[in-house]
Design a protein around this motif. Sequence first.
Motif, PDB file in Angstrom:
ATOM      1  N   LYS A  26      33.171  45.120  26.187  1.00 26.19           N
ATOM      2  CA  LYS A  26      34.242  43.990  27.483  1.00 26.19           C
ATOM      3  C   LYS A  26      33.845  43.991  28.870  1.00 26.19           C
ATOM      4  O   LYS A  26      33.956  43.403  29.363  1.00 26.19           O
ATOM      5  N   MET A  27      33.183  45.394  29.240  1.00 22.75           N
ATOM      6  CA  MET A  27      32.884  45.254  30.596  1.00 22.75           C
ATOM      7  C   MET A  27      31.743  44.259  31.148  1.00 22.75           C
ATOM      8  O   MET A  27      32.469  43.508  32.241  1.00 22.75           O
ATOM      9  N   ARG A  28      30.668  44.127  30.516  1.00 23.92           N
ATOM     10  CA  ARG A  28      30.196  42.632  30.098  1.00 23.92           C
ATOM     11  C   ARG A  28      30.267  41.105  30.739  1.00 23.92           C
ATOM     12  O   ARG A  28      30.296  41.037  31.249  1.00 23.92           O
ATOM     13  N   GLU A  29      31.525  41.200  29.715  1.00 26.84           N
ATOM     14  CA  GLU A  29      32.458  39.816  30.162  1.00 26.84           C
ATOM     15  C   GLU A  29      33.180  40.101  31.536  1.00 26.84           C
ATOM     16  O   GLU A  29      33.024  39.013  32.722  1.00 26.84           O
ATOM     17  N   VAL A  30      33.719  40.693  32.186  1.00 28.76           N
ATOM     18  CA  VAL A  30      34.379  40.926  33.492  1.00 28.76           C
ATOM     19  C   VAL A  30      33.384  41.255  34.636  1.00 28.76           C
ATOM     20  O   VAL A  30      33.636  40.601  35.594  1.00 28.76           O
ATOM     21  N   VAL A  31      32.409  41.624  34.053  1.00 30.63           N
ATOM     22  CA  VAL A  31      30.910  41.633  34.902  1.00 30.63           C
ATOM     23  C   VAL A  31      30.555  40.360  35.442  1.00 30.63           C
ATOM     24  O   VAL A  31      30.562  40.075  36.342  1.00 30.63           O
ATOM     25  N   LYS A  32      30.630  39.176  34.153  1.00 32.06           N
ATOM     26  CA  LYS A  32      29.754  38.394  34.396  1.00 32.06           C
ATOM     27  C   LYS A  32      31.135  37.740  34.847  1.00 32.06           C
ATOM     28  O   LYS A  32      30.566  36.653  36.093  1.00 32.06           O
ATOM     29  N   LYS A  33      32.453  37.700  35.149  1.00 33.68           N
ATOM     30  CA  LYS A  33      33.381  36.827  35.900  1.00 33.68           C
ATOM     31  C   LYS A  33      33.163  37.348  37.194  1.00 33.68           C
ATOM     32  O   LYS A  33      33.557  36.110  37.821  1.00 33.68           O
ATOM     33  N   CYS A  34      33.401  38.612  36.823  1.00 32.67           N
ATOM     34  CA  CYS A  34      33.600  39.185  38.686  1.00 32.67           C
ATOM     35  C   CYS A  34      32.465  38.982  39.620  1.00 32.67           C
ATOM     36  O   CYS A  34      32.094  39.084  41.035  1.00 32.67           O
ATOM     37  N   GLY A  35      30.978  39.742  39.226  1.00 32.83           N
ATOM     38  CA  GLY A  35      29.738  39.771  39.811  1.00 32.83           C
ATOM     39  C   GLY A  35      30.565  41.818  40.653  1.00 32.83           C
ATOM     40  O   GLY A  35      30.871  41.975  40.416  1.00 32.83           O
ATOM     41  N   VAL A  36      30.153  41.519  42.288  1.00 31.90           N
ATOM     42  CA  VAL A  36      29.906  42.305  42.754  1.00 31.90           C
ATOM     43  C   VAL A  36      31.076  42.492  43.197  1.00 31.90           C
ATOM     44  O   VAL A  36      31.597  41.492  43.943  1.00 31.90           O
ATOM     45  N   PRO A  37      32.180  43.536  42.963  1.00 28.98           N
ATOM     46  CA  PRO A  37      33.673  43.281  43.905  1.00 28.98           C
ATOM     47  C   PRO A  37      33.064  43.445  45.627  1.00 28.98           C
ATOM     48  O   PRO A  37      32.596  43.235  45.989  1.00 28.98           O
ATOM     49  N   GLN A  38      34.534  41.884  45.538  1.00 28.19           N
ATOM     50  CA  GLN A  38      34.045  41.263  46.908  1.00 28.19           C
ATOM     51  C   GLN A  38      34.346  42.311  48.138  1.00 28.19           C
ATOM     52  O   GLN A  38      33.836  42.627  48.913  1.00 28.19           O
ATOM     53  N   ARG A  39      35.359  43.928  47.524  1.00 28.02           N
ATOM     54  CA  ARG A  39      35.145  45.492  48.890  1.00 28.02           C
ATOM     55  C   ARG A  39      34.348  45.436  49.177  1.00 28.02           C
ATOM     56  O   ARG A  39      34.105  46.193  50.095  1.00 28.02           O
ATOM     57  N   LEU A  40      32.920  45.185  48.193  1.00 27.88           N
ATOM     58  CA  LEU A  40      31.838  45.921  48.450  1.00 27.88           C
ATOM     59  C   LEU A  40      31.407  45.010  49.633  1.00 27.88           C
ATOM     60  O   LEU A  40      30.300  45.151  49.996  1.00 27.88           O
ATOM     61  N   LEU A  41      31.236  43.437  49.827  1.00 27.44           N
ATOM     62  CA  LEU A  41      30.215  42.192  50.204  1.00 27.44           C
ATOM     63  C   LEU A  41      30.923  42.695  51.093  1.00 27.44           C
ATOM     64  O   LEU A  41      30.210  42.875  52.179  1.00 27.44           O
ATOM     65  N   VAL A  42      32.389  43.061  51.334  1.00 26.44           N
ATOM     66  CA  VAL A  42      32.790  43.270  53.242  1.00 26.44           C
ATOM     67  C   VAL A  42      32.854  44.696  52.977  1.00 26.44           C
ATOM     68  O   VAL A  42      31.780  44.614  55.327  1.00 26.44           O
ATOM     69  N   ARG A  43      32.152  45.836  52.620  1.00 26.40           N
ATOM     70  CA  ARG A  43      31.633  46.617  53.445  1.00 26.40           C
ATOM     71  C   ARG A  43      30.193  46.898  53.725  1.00 26.40           C
ATOM     72  O   ARG A  43      30.050  47.244  54.160  1.00 26.40           O
ATOM     73  N   SER A 236      34.510  54.113  40.175  1.00 23.79           N
ATOM     74  CA  SER A 236      35.127  53.605  41.000  1.00 23.79           C
ATOM     75  C   SER A 236      34.673  51.937  40.996  1.00 23.79           C
ATOM     76  O   SER A 236      35.698  51.306  41.193  1.00 23.79           O
ATOM     77  N   LEU A 237      33.293  52.087  40.401  1.00 22.61           N
ATOM     78  CA  LEU A 237      32.927  50.434  40.501  1.00 22.61           C
ATOM     79  C   LEU A 237      33.895  49.878  39.216  1.00 22.61           C
ATOM     80  O   LEU A 237      34.171  48.659  39.305  1.00 22.61           O
ATOM     81  N   GLY A 238      34.449  50.892  38.376  1.00 26.72           N
ATOM     82  CA  GLY A 238      34.630  50.011  36.760  1.00 26.72           C
ATOM     83  C   GLY A 238      36.609  49.302  37.256  1.00 26.72           C
ATOM     84  O   GLY A 238      36.991  48.669  37.325  1.00 26.72           O
ATOM     85  N   SER A 239      37.063  51.100  37.382  1.00 26.24           N
ATOM     86  CA  SER A 239      38.038  50.911  38.855  1.00 26.24           C
ATOM     87  C   SER A 239      38.122  49.169  39.416  1.00 26.24           C
ATOM     88  O   SER A 239      39.173  47.976  39.453  1.00 26.24           O
ATOM     89  N   MET A 240      36.890  48.887  40.153  1.00 26.91           N
ATOM     90  CA  MET A 240      37.337  47.595  42.058  1.00 26.91           C
ATOM     91  C   MET A 240      37.084  46.701  40.471  1.00 26.91           C
ATOM     92  O   MET A 240      37.687  45.710  40.753  1.00 26.91           O
ATOM     93  N   LEU A 241      36.237  46.284  39.595  1.00 30.71           N
ATOM     94  CA  LEU A 241      36.834  45.240  38.866  1.00 30.71           C
ATOM     95  C   LEU A 241      37.864  44.859  37.882  1.00 30.71           C
ATOM     96  O   LEU A 241      38.293  43.973  38.033  1.00 30.71           O
ATOM     97  N   MET A 242      38.921  46.309  37.949  1.00 33.80           N
ATOM     98  CA  MET A 242      40.022  45.893  37.777  1.00 33.80           C
ATOM     99  C   MET A 242      40.458  44.808  38.909  1.00 33.80           C
ATOM    100  O   MET A 242      41.388  44.729  38.237  1.00 33.80           O
ATOM    101  N   TRP A 243      40.493  45.603  40.053  1.00 33.40           N
ATOM    102  CA  TRP A 243      41.717  44.927  40.693  1.00 33.40           C
ATOM    103  C   TRP A 243      41.069  43.248  41.003  1.00 33.40           C
ATOM    104  O   TRP A 243      41.562  42.564  41.116  1.00 33.40           O
ATOM    105  N   GLU A 244      39.901  43.441  40.881  1.00 34.25           N
ATOM    106  CA  GLU A 244      38.878  41.882  41.299  1.00 34.25           C
ATOM    107  C   GLU A 244      39.638  40.649  39.841  1.00 34.25           C
ATOM    108  O   GLU A 244      39.809  39.959  39.856  1.00 34.25           O
ATOM    109  N   VAL A 245      39.404  40.911  38.349  1.00 29.09           N
ATOM    110  CA  VAL A 245      40.023  40.733  37.141  1.00 29.09           C
ATOM    111  C   VAL A 245      41.456  40.092  37.164  1.00 29.09           C
ATOM    112  O   VAL A 245      42.032  39.282  37.192  1.00 29.09           O
TER     113      VAL A 245
END
Length: 251
Positions: A26-43, A236-245
């Motif tokens: 299930k997370m594989r699908e989320v990662v496929k859709k979102c990639g690296v969370p935007q917050r981390l790219l900004v960071r 933390s990464l899983g949580s950020m992916l929830m925000w992204e999705v």
Amino acid sequence: STSQETLDCEEFVRKGIAKLSEVCPKMREVVKKCGVPQRLLVRWGKTEAGTNGKQIDADGSSADDGEHRCFRALVRSVVYQQLAGAAANTIHTRVVATLGGHNSVTPTHVKTACSTREAELRAAGLSQRKLEYIGALAEEFVPSGGASHLDDASLRAMGADEAFEKLVKIRGIGPWTVHMFLMFTLGHADVLPVGDLVVARGIAKLYGVPVKDKAVDARSQKLLVEATEHWRPYRSLGSMLMWEVAGTKTV
């Protein structure tokens, strides 16, 4: 955590995202859709958001804040509580100006200002309650006699659980505020902000955990923790992916 095991280390984060994909379809699908969370790219200064390669955290702090970075991030969090982003930013800017500018936001100066310049800080937009919260926060960061006090070095040396227990005891600093601080200021990779409604709804949708519409009760929080055990040590990464999705732009 070492600097190699925090959200500041791109290699560690990418490894964590790959691991989440591996352990959960299930997370594989989320990662496929979102990639690296935007917050981390900004960071990491890897977006075109005008950071000029400078590390900027979602709490508005940067590595340039030096020894008072943690204190300033927590002051900002208190100011922002229960306010919309634009209004909170305006009040925070006024409060910082009233204190004498960014470099004046130090525990000793803020502690004094909260008792001697109350009217000015209230005029800048701080409520009486938030003024008291910020004063209480400053107290915890100011050395007093032989008593131990908080500072950047001690907070960075603590594990996430120990830092959580220390900070959540301070008046006006609740669990959600501490979870955001642990993730975005200290860069802890294994924090699950179970009281965050967007994260809770994301997990609920993914794993069928019952969550109420407007608040996450203790029973739901326990179920959310159990449902995401396999996310460790990258919660933390899983949580950020929830925000992204969910498409949320700000913390």
